[in-house]
Design an enzyme around this catalytic site. Structure first.
Site, PDB file in Angstrom:
ATOM      1  N   SER A  67       0.826  -1.205   0.000  1.00 38.33           N
ATOM      2  CA  SER A  67       0.000   0.000   0.000  1.00 38.33           C
ATOM      3  C   SER A  67       0.862   1.258   0.000  1.00 38.33           C
ATOM      4  O   SER A  67       1.640   1.481  -0.907  1.00 38.33           O
ATOM      5  CB  SER A  67      -0.961  -0.026   1.186  1.00 38.33           C
ATOM      6  OG  SER A  67      -1.856   1.055   1.135  1.00 38.33           O
ATOM      7  N   ASP A  96      -3.562   6.217  -3.091  1.00 38.37           N
ATOM      8  CA  ASP A  96      -2.404   5.642  -2.417  1.00 38.37           C
ATOM      9  C   ASP A  96      -1.738   4.616  -3.327  1.00 38.37           C
ATOM     10  O   ASP A  96      -2.135   4.441  -4.482  1.00 38.37           O
ATOM     11  CB  ASP A  96      -2.797   5.054  -1.061  1.00 38.37           C
ATOM     12  CG  ASP A  96      -3.777   3.896  -1.166  1.00 38.37           C
ATOM     13  OD1 ASP A  96      -4.361   3.701  -2.248  1.00 38.37           O
ATOM     14  OD2 ASP A  96      -3.968   3.188  -0.154  1.00 38.37           O
ATOM     15  N   ASP A 156      -1.536   1.313  -3.715  1.00 32.51           N
ATOM     16  CA  ASP A 156      -2.281   0.244  -4.378  1.00 32.51           C
ATOM     17  C   ASP A 156      -3.637   0.723  -4.879  1.00 32.51           C
ATOM     18  O   ASP A 156      -4.455  -0.067  -5.335  1.00 32.51           O
ATOM     19  CB  ASP A 156      -2.440  -0.969  -3.461  1.00 32.51           C
ATOM     20  CG  ASP A 156      -3.159  -0.650  -2.153  1.00 32.51           C
ATOM     21  OD1 ASP A 156      -3.156   0.522  -1.740  1.00 32.51           O
ATOM     22  OD2 ASP A 156      -3.713  -1.579  -1.540  1.00 32.51           O
ATOM     23  N   ASP A 177      -6.414   1.752  -3.695  1.00 30.01           N
ATOM     24  CA  ASP A 177      -7.732   1.382  -3.176  1.00 30.01           C
ATOM     25  C   ASP A 177      -8.349   2.506  -2.357  1.00 30.01           C
ATOM     26  O   ASP A 177      -9.532   2.444  -2.008  1.00 30.01           O
ATOM     27  CB  ASP A 177      -7.673   0.083  -2.360  1.00 30.01           C
ATOM     28  CG  ASP A 177      -6.781   0.177  -1.131  1.00 30.01           C
ATOM     29  OD1 ASP A 177      -6.006   1.149  -1.019  1.00 30.01           O
ATOM     30  OD2 ASP A 177      -6.857  -0.732  -0.281  1.00 30.01           O
TER      31      ASP A 177
END
Length: 496
Positions: free
Chosen positions: A107, A259, A261, A263
């Site tokens: 992340s 961010d 990743d 999501d």
């Protein structure tokens, strides 16, 4: 001696330094343990079980994916690799394919880290209370034995590759129609993360979809797991500065930041001012509530306990059944499924949708915000005002020697000053004078992993918020060290 997996397998996912903590050997053991504890026990027996696996742009991803896949295939489980994707792209694949999934990402963490987010078929979460603790124990046994290989009864599984970016983009566009909105100029900061792949596909024409009335101004779309421009963590104010500057310089209507990743999505208005995740929760929640009511259904919406009071106020007034839950995505996902909730939102900019397998997707939240903005003529700063009527402190961390004792000091003081004050203990302690005058509430909760107390305050006006904030902090820090650096929770409700 084998690594103690308690160091990297936490409440929600796997996260560790590469290769010191998360090596190919560890990834292989986790893959085998995932097969034994989650995949094989839930297999139907009609077809060979399979797992869909994706990864973000970190350099360590391909080797870790291969090792994880080797652990799965040794147990007789097939692997469907979808390559580079966002975490919500992996959830989409798990949902539409009906397969358990694994997303290799750390992340927003720095480049030296990687990790794994795991889910059951249909993007159902795997957390500490829903299988991750058992998986950790099995993987630890394999590592300690030094040999995780087994012979599958039907032979080893097979690895295949599948491209799903276009299907992901088409799926999201099918949930929110932007074709009729007014033209918008949108600055998107991908932070060199996976939004550099997904934003052109969903908001543009990179996946072969029709052009939308959006002019995209890209920032840092180059996939680069070393994050050369800034950390891919928009919750930290410093990481929003480039987006804020670009929105104003380009006279854009809105800015979006994702961010690493991709999501989570953060929103900036046309003046370069961040729009709080609570306001986005209210805005998107109201859209989903109206859609449910139009279909003749009574909508349920989930929010965690430190979102603004505006969220339950506005959604309840609109006819929703509002459910308050603890901080942390495993709790909100459980409430989403248990309540058949149409939508859920968190202060950390995670947004959950029933129509997206009860999973979180920042891109779908962004589509809703763009649709709301483009459906009327007011700028986002004016549109957002109706969703942010109160003043909040943001999350403030204090390093304490004894969190329970510090909390007791605060409660004793407030119970003495306000006899009969409302106190609940759903997650830490929430002290509320919201039904009195002046209106205020605060939540104080301890970190699960560090000697920190986290404070959130909200009030009807700025002066009252500051007074309550400073009063509580003086009590918390009466016999403590200096406040902890940084004032932001990460995506799981813990400080990054």
């Amino acid at each position: 001696m084998a690594l103690d997996l308690n160091r990297i397998i936490k409440a929600y996912d796997v996260r560790g330094l590469v290769p010191e903590e998360l090596s190919p050997t560890v990834a292989r053991a986790i893959g085998a343990a995932f097969a034994r504890t989650v995949v094989l026990p839930e297999a139907s027996g009609e077809t060979r079980p399979a797992v869909v696996v994706g990864r973000d742009m970190r350099d360590s991803g391909p080797e870790l994916v291969d090792a994880f896949a080797a652990g799965l295939t040794a147990e007789g489980v097939d692997v469907v690799r979808i390559g580079l994707c966002s975490t919500d792209g992996l959830y989409h694949a798990s949902g539409v394919l009906g397969l358990p999934g694994a997303m290799f990402t750390a992340s927003h963490n720095p480049a030296a880290y990687n990790g794994i987010k795991l889910c059951r078929a249909g993007a159902r979460p795997v957390g500490e209370a829903t299988g991750l603790a058992e998986l950790r124990d099995v993987a630890q046994t394999l590592l300690d034995a030094g040999d995780g290989d087994t012979v599958a009864p039907d032979g080893p599984g097979q690895v295949t590759d599948r491209e799903m970016l276009g299907e992901y983009a088409t799926f999201l566009r099918g949930l929110v129609d932007l074709s009729g909105i007014r033209p918008l100029k949108v600055v998107v900061d991908a932070g060199n993360g996976m939004a550099g792949l997904t934003a052109p596909a969903v908001l543009g024409t990179a996946a072969g979809l029709p052009e939308l009335p959006l002019e995209i101004v890209p920032l840092y779309f180059e996939l680069d797991g070393t994050f050369p421009n800034h950390e891919a963590n928009p919750l930290e104010p410093a990481n929003l500065l480039d987006l804020q500057t670009a929105v104003v310089a380009n006279r854009a209507d809105i800015g979006l930041a994702f961010d690493g990743d991709a999501d989570r999505c953060f929103v900036v208005d046309e003046k370069g001012v961040p729009v709080s995740p609570s306001a986005v929760t209210a805005l998107v929640g109201l859209r989903e509530v109206e859609k449910e009511k139009a279909a003749g259904r009574t909508p349920a919406v989930i929010h965690n306990l430190i979102t603004s009071r505006a969220v339950p106020d506005l959604l309840s007034a609109a006819g929703a059944r509002v459910v308050r839950t603890r901080v942390g995505h495993s709790f909100i996902k459980a409430e989403m499924a248990g309540n058949e909730a149409v939508f859920g939102g968190e202060h950390s900019a995670h947004y959950y949708f029933r129509d997206f397998f009860f999973a979180d997707t920042g891109m779908l939240a962004a589509l809703h915000v763009l649709a709301a903005l483009g459906a009327q003529q007011h700028p986002l700063s004016e549109l957002g005002e109706m969703y942010e009527p109160y003043v909040s402190s943001g999350e403030i961390n204090s390093r304490v020697a004894d969190a329970a004792e510090a909390t007791r000091r605060v409660l004793d003081a407030y119970r003495a000053a306000y006899p009969g004050i409302d106190v609940d203990t759903l997650d830490g302690v929430t002290v509320s004078n919201w039904d009195g005058h002046p209106q205020w509430w605060f939540n104080l909760r301890a970190s699960n992993t560090e000697p920190l107390l986290r404070l959130n305050v909200e009030a009807a006006d700025h002066d009252i918020m500051e007074k309550v904030r400073d009063d509580v902090l003086s009590l918390v820090r009466a016999e403590t060290d200096e406040p902890a650096p940084g004032e932001g929770p990460d995506e799981t409700g813990e400080t990054a």
